[in-house]
Design a protein around this motif. Structure first.
Motif, PDB file in Angstrom:
ATOM      1  N   TYR A 113       0.838  -1.205   0.000  1.00 19.27           N
ATOM      2  CA  TYR A 113       0.000   0.000   0.000  1.00 19.27           C
ATOM      3  C   TYR A 113       0.870   1.250   0.000  1.00 19.27           C
ATOM      4  O   TYR A 113       0.615   2.200  -0.739  1.00 19.27           O
ATOM      5  CB  TYR A 113      -0.933  -0.016   1.218  1.00 19.27           C
ATOM      6  N   TRP A 114       1.925   1.251   0.805  1.00 24.16           N
ATOM      7  CA  TRP A 114       2.796   2.414   0.915  1.00 24.16           C
ATOM      8  C   TRP A 114       3.498   2.694  -0.407  1.00 24.16           C
ATOM      9  O   TRP A 114       3.594   3.829  -0.849  1.00 24.16           O
ATOM     10  CB  TRP A 114       3.823   2.162   2.006  1.00 24.16           C
TER      11      TRP A 114
ATOM     12  N   ASN B 257       3.853   8.894   4.188  1.00 17.77           N
ATOM     13  CA  ASN B 257       2.446   8.535   4.320  1.00 17.77           C
ATOM     14  C   ASN B 257       2.170   8.202   5.784  1.00 17.77           C
ATOM     15  O   ASN B 257       2.592   7.160   6.274  1.00 17.77           O
ATOM     16  CB  ASN B 257       2.143   7.333   3.425  1.00 17.77           C
ATOM     17  N   PRO B 258       1.445   9.075   6.510  1.00 17.22           N
ATOM     18  CA  PRO B 258       1.246   8.836   7.944  1.00 17.22           C
ATOM     19  C   PRO B 258       0.425   7.579   8.237  1.00 17.22           C
ATOM     20  O   PRO B 258       0.642   6.923   9.262  1.00 17.22           O
ATOM     21  CB  PRO B 258       0.525  10.091   8.425  1.00 17.22           C
ATOM     22  N   PHE B 259      -0.520   7.220   7.377  1.00 18.70           N
ATOM     23  CA  PHE B 259      -1.312   6.015   7.599  1.00 18.70           C
ATOM     24  C   PHE B 259      -0.441   4.764   7.502  1.00 18.70           C
ATOM     25  O   PHE B 259      -0.529   3.867   8.351  1.00 18.70           O
ATOM     26  CB  PHE B 259      -2.474   5.924   6.602  1.00 18.70           C
ATOM     27  N   ALA B 260       0.383   4.706   6.468  1.00 19.78           N
ATOM     28  CA  ALA B 260       1.259   3.543   6.295  1.00 19.78           C
ATOM     29  C   ALA B 260       2.268   3.460   7.437  1.00 19.78           C
ATOM     30  O   ALA B 260       2.524   2.367   7.964  1.00 19.78           O
ATOM     31  CB  ALA B 260       1.971   3.624   4.946  1.00 19.78           C
ATOM     32  N   ILE B 261       2.825   4.585   7.837  1.00 18.71           N
ATOM     33  CA  ILE B 261       3.800   4.593   8.927  1.00 18.71           C
ATOM     34  C   ILE B 261       3.139   4.133  10.225  1.00 18.71           C
ATOM     35  O   ILE B 261       3.686   3.316  10.962  1.00 18.71           O
ATOM     36  CB  ILE B 261       4.428   5.994   9.081  1.00 18.71           C
ATOM     37  N   GLY B 262       1.945   4.632  10.492  1.00 19.13           N
ATOM     38  CA  GLY B 262       1.230   4.238  11.705  1.00 19.13           C
ATOM     39  C   GLY B 262       0.856   2.771  11.714  1.00 19.13           C
ATOM     40  O   GLY B 262       1.048   2.075  12.725  1.00 19.13           O
TER      41      GLY B 262
END
Length: 115
Positions: A21-22, A30-35
């Motif tokens: 996804y990232w 990408n904050p969502f992928a990192i989180g």
């Protein structure tokens, strides 16, 4: 060592999915992928039963939602062509595998929670 890796297959699958996804977003920060990656890696390290149950439940629910999205997308095709076939084959395989991994992860952490 092999047994340890086999027990981590659901988490490794989720890590690979997040990395895929990232890469597709082509956004390095990408904050969502990192989180998501941080939460899953934390889970791999600490093996918290409650967090494992929460993660697997959320993944299963989101996957079931994506099954509905797949059905909706397939209903928009007027003719069965190669794109339709690709979508049904790869979509079903990926979503089915994700649902299977979420189930394996759920029962793995359920056993930890009970013991």
């Amino acid at each position: 060592m092999l047994k340890h890796i086999k027990s981590l297959i659901p988490e490794l699958f989720l890590i690979a999915s997040v990395m895929y996804y990232w890469v597709l977003t082509s956004n390095l920060l990408n904050p969502f992928a990192i989180g998501l990656l941080a939460i899953i890696v934390y889970q791999v390290i600490n093996k918290n039963a409650t967090l494992g149950l929460i993660i697997s439940s959320i993944v299963a629910l989101l996957t079931l939602f994506m099954v509905l999205a797949l059905i909706s997308e397939l209903s928009e095709f007027e003719v069965v062509n190669q794109n339709y076939k690709n979508l049904i084959i790869f979509g079903t395989l990926y979503l089915g595998l994700t649902l299977l991994m979420a189930g394996l992860m759920f029962f793995k952490y359920l056993k930890l929670k009970i013991n």
